[in-house]
Structure formats: structure tokens, C-alpha cells
Design a protein around this motif. Structure first.
Motif, PDB file in Angstrom:
ATOM      1  N   ASP A  85      -7.576   5.631  14.312  1.00 25.57           N
ATOM      2  CA  ASP A  85      -7.653   5.496  12.748  1.00 25.57           C
ATOM      3  C   ASP A  85      -5.986   4.971  12.196  1.00 25.57           C
ATOM      4  N   THR A  86      -5.339   4.962  13.147  1.00 22.82           N
ATOM      5  CA  THR A  86      -3.825   4.625  12.625  1.00 22.82           C
ATOM      6  C   THR A  86      -3.948   2.981  12.122  1.00 22.82           C
ATOM      7  N   ALA A  87      -4.961   2.142  12.546  1.00 20.65           N
ATOM      8  CA  ALA A  87      -5.210   0.718  12.044  1.00 20.65           C
ATOM      9  C   ALA A  87      -5.376   0.670  10.508  1.00 20.65           C
ATOM     10  N   ALA A  88      -6.239   1.565  10.158  1.00 22.47           N
ATOM     11  CA  ALA A  88      -6.692   1.495   8.595  1.00 22.47           C
ATOM     12  C   ALA A  88      -5.346   1.992   7.834  1.00 22.47           C
ATOM     13  N   SER A  89      -4.572   3.164   8.296  1.00 23.40           N
ATOM     14  CA  SER A  89      -3.429   3.510   7.624  1.00 23.40           C
ATOM     15  C   SER A  89      -2.472   2.445   7.444  1.00 23.40           C
ATOM     16  N   ASN A  90      -2.469   1.666   8.498  1.00 18.90           N
ATOM     17  CA  ASN A  90      -1.352   0.515   8.576  1.00 18.90           C
ATOM     18  C   ASN A  90      -1.573  -0.715   7.803  1.00 18.90           C
ATOM     19  N   GLN A  91      -3.029  -0.914   7.414  1.00 18.09           N
ATOM     20  CA  GLN A  91      -3.448  -1.882   6.636  1.00 18.09           C
ATOM     21  C   GLN A  91      -3.039  -1.378   5.180  1.00 18.09           C
ATOM     22  N   ASP A  92      -3.488   0.016   4.950  1.00 19.30           N
ATOM     23  CA  ASP A  92      -2.989   0.529   3.373  1.00 19.30           C
ATOM     24  C   ASP A  92      -1.571   0.146   3.135  1.00 19.30           C
ATOM     25  N   TYR A  93      -0.790   0.355   3.990  1.00 22.75           N
ATOM     26  CA  TYR A  93       0.525   0.166   3.939  1.00 22.75           C
ATOM     27  C   TYR A  93       0.790  -1.452   3.741  1.00 22.75           C
ATOM     28  N   VAL A  94       0.351  -2.162   4.524  1.00 21.20           N
ATOM     29  CA  VAL A  94       0.542  -3.668   4.601  1.00 21.20           C
ATOM     30  C   VAL A  94      -0.053  -4.164   3.189  1.00 21.20           C
ATOM     31  N   TYR A  95      -0.953  -3.725   2.800  1.00 14.01           N
ATOM     32  CA  TYR A  95      -1.399  -4.163   1.347  1.00 14.01           C
ATOM     33  C   TYR A  95      -0.487  -4.082   0.306  1.00 14.01           C
ATOM     34  N   GLU A  96       0.117  -2.837   0.347  1.00 11.38           N
ATOM     35  CA  GLU A  96       1.252  -2.436  -0.728  1.00 11.38           C
ATOM     36  C   GLU A  96       2.550  -3.583  -0.430  1.00 11.38           C
ATOM     37  N   VAL A  97       2.640  -3.921   0.740  1.00 12.41           N
ATOM     38  CA  VAL A  97       3.637  -4.674   1.001  1.00 12.41           C
ATOM     39  C   VAL A  97       3.577  -6.232   0.544  1.00 12.41           C
ATOM     40  N   VAL A  98       2.132  -6.567   0.714  1.00 10.73           N
ATOM     41  CA  VAL A  98       1.901  -7.935   0.049  1.00 10.73           C
ATOM     42  C   VAL A  98       1.821  -8.002  -1.480  1.00 10.73           C
ATOM     43  N   GLN A  99       1.316  -6.775  -2.162  1.00 10.98           N
ATOM     44  CA  GLN A  99       1.339  -6.709  -3.462  1.00 10.98           C
ATOM     45  C   GLN A  99       2.926  -6.719  -4.190  1.00 10.98           C
TER      46      GLN A  99
END
Length: 287
Positions: free
Chosen positions: A265-279
Motif C-alpha cells: 500500500d506504500t505505492a499509493a501513498s507515495n503517489q498521493d504525495y507525488v501528485y501534490e509535488v506535481v501540483q
């Protein structure tokens, strides 16, 4: 006559408004096409396809074994690349994406195994540096003299165009520095990741799966690695060759140095954060 003139005025006004609307839409489309996309890389489906689901207006393109999901985030073009696992796949996918899409920046993201005992599952490492931990030169030993991996020497394959095995200048570790603007954007939103801490560190990459704790500690001491994975250094090398800003963002899915068990489940958690970085990065580009 007056009535006809009035109708003509209304007609020409409607045409003018419609033309202006078409022109505006056309200009908007042209502006979007002119914007260099941000490229997000993920090796496995859980690290790429799920991130692509977060994009708007998604179109899928395939080239060879690689899949590119073209869409937008906050009306800015973003492409998610499913690179496949391993250094060769990542190098090829990165080169193809740079030649094909001319990205503004590249973020390589996904899961990783911990090397630092102070880091735990769900902690995220921002790649202040990324290095190839699979480029090694062994000691000179004859038959029967054994194997001593802890005495192997790092080898910089980019040190010269000659034989790295004979070049003393190649007996060094090559680090690829993370882009400062991407690091700043990542640091600015680190508080959005509440399941662990976000730190800057060194990401080590190779076509290796290390389960020997002493070996992991050796890499941590010699290369100062925070985590290991199988893709980042190859992407960083290609981005460096083309002078494209690059940053690795890796979450710990396990850590054998402190008994941190694997959690997918860490993969999805990381993507949540990366999405914030992209924004955040997009908002800074538009200022």
C-alpha cells in the motif's frame, strides 16, 4: 430596409463572437501544445497505472514495451510512463520519452527497500542524489582465492571513453544531483504526507535485490544510500545526458535493517504525495 440592416448587424455580431470563441479555444489548445509536459515515471502497474488514473483527459500511447498516459493536471500537460522494471527498461523509456515528448522535468517515483536504519516503512526519500550501486570492479584474485564482495570498488562508467577497468579515474562513485526546483516543490508540500516523514537522501539503483543485511549496510556506509531500487540511476543518467531536470521520489515499502515488513500500500501513498509535488511545481511554473 432598417429591419434588414438590423438583422445584418445581429448576424455579423454573432459571427464575430463565434470567431472570437473559436480563436480563443484554438489559442488555448496551441498554448497547451507548446507547454513542455512533466513526465512521471513508474516501473510497475501499481506505480504507473494508478497515477495515470489521477490525470484528466487521458490518452494512451504505446511504443515498444512502454506505455505513456498523456493527460493534464490543473490544465497542465502531464505524461505518466510505465517504464517496466530494471535499469535497461528505464534508460530506454526515458530516452524515448525525452526524444518524443521533450519534457520540462522528470520525476521517477515508486517503492524502495530501506538502507538507513533510521528510516521506516512509509517514509519517503527525495533523491538529493542518485547513484548506480551495480557498477563495481572486483579485486584481482586467482582461481581458488575466493570472492570478497566487501572489497569491491565502485566504478564510474562515465569517467572516460576508454576501458573503465583500466582507468584509475573510474574508481569513484558517480552521483546525479536532484534538480533544485523539483526538490523545493517537494519540500514545500512534505507536510501533506502524514503516514511517514519526508527526507532528502541518496537513492541507490541496480539490477539487484539485496536481502543480506550486512551487504545492505555495506552500501549504506560506502555509498551513503538511504534506499535501493532498480530504476532511478538509469533515468537520472539519461536526464543528465539531455539536460532535463530530474528528481527521484521513493517510499520505503520495507526495510530489512530494522525489520520493516513489506507493505504494497506504500505505492499509493507515495503517489498521493507525488501528485501534490506535481501540483506545486506546476503552480510555480505558472507564476
Amino acid at each position: 430596409m432598417t429591419k434588414r440592416l438590423g438583422l445584418l448587424v445581429v448576424l455579423f455580431t454573432a459571427i464575430a463572437i463565434a470567431s472570437a470563441g473559436c480563436s480563443s479555444a484554438s489559442e488555448s489548445e496551441e498554448t497547451q501544445e507548446e507547454q513542455q509536459p512533466i513526465l512521471i515515471q513508474g516501473p510497475m502497474p501499481i506505480e504507473a497505472e494508478e497515477f495515470a488514473d489521477r490525470l484528466d483527459n487521458v490518452e494512451e500511447e504505446a511504443s515498444g514495451n512502454f506505455v505513456f498516459y498523456k493527460g493534464t493536471v490543473d490544465d497542465y500537460p502531464v505524461i505518466v510512463a510505465k517504464t517496466g522494471k530494471g535499469m535497461e527498461n528505464t534508460a530506454a523509456a526515458t530516452t524515448l520519452a525525452i526524444e518524443k515528448y521533450d519534457p520540462k522535468a522528470i520525476i521517477n517515483q515508486g517503492t524502495s527497500g530501506g538502507h538507513d536504519p533510521d528510516l521506516h516503512v512509509y517514509d519517503i526519500v527525495l533523491g538529493e542524489r542518485t547513484t548506480n550501486i551495480g557498477a563495481l570492479k572486483t579485486g584481482d584474485r586467482d582461481e581458488g582465492e575466493g570472492i570478497k564482495p566487501k572489497e569491491w570498488i565502485p566504478m564510474d562508467l562515465m569517467a572516460s571513453e576508454g576501458s573503465a577497468g583500466e582507468d584509475p579515474d573510474a574508481e569513484n562513485i558517480r552521483y546525479y544531483e536532484g534538480d533544485e526546483d523539483l526538490l523545493d516543490a517537494a519540500q514545500a508540500v512534505k507536510d501533506t504526507h502524514e503516514e511517514g516523514k519526508v527526507v532528502e537522501g541518496t537513492i541507490g539503483s541496480a539490477d539487484l535485490w539485496n536481502n543480506e543485511v550486512d551487504r545492505i549496510k555495506w552500501f549504506h556506509e560506502k555509498y551513503e544510500t538511504s534506499v535501493e531500487e532498480m530504476e532511478g540511476a538509469a533515468g537520472a543518467q539519461m536526464a543528465d545526458a539531455y539536460d532535463v531536470p530530474y528528481l527521484g521520489i521513493r517510499i520505503l515499502s520495507n526495510n530489512k535493517t530494522n525489520d520493516g515488513e513489506y507493505d504494497p500500500d506504500t505505492a499509493a501513498s507515495n503517489q498521493d504525495y507525488v501528485y501534490e509535488v506535481v501540483q506545486k511545481y506546476i503552480s510555480e511554473l505558472e507564476e
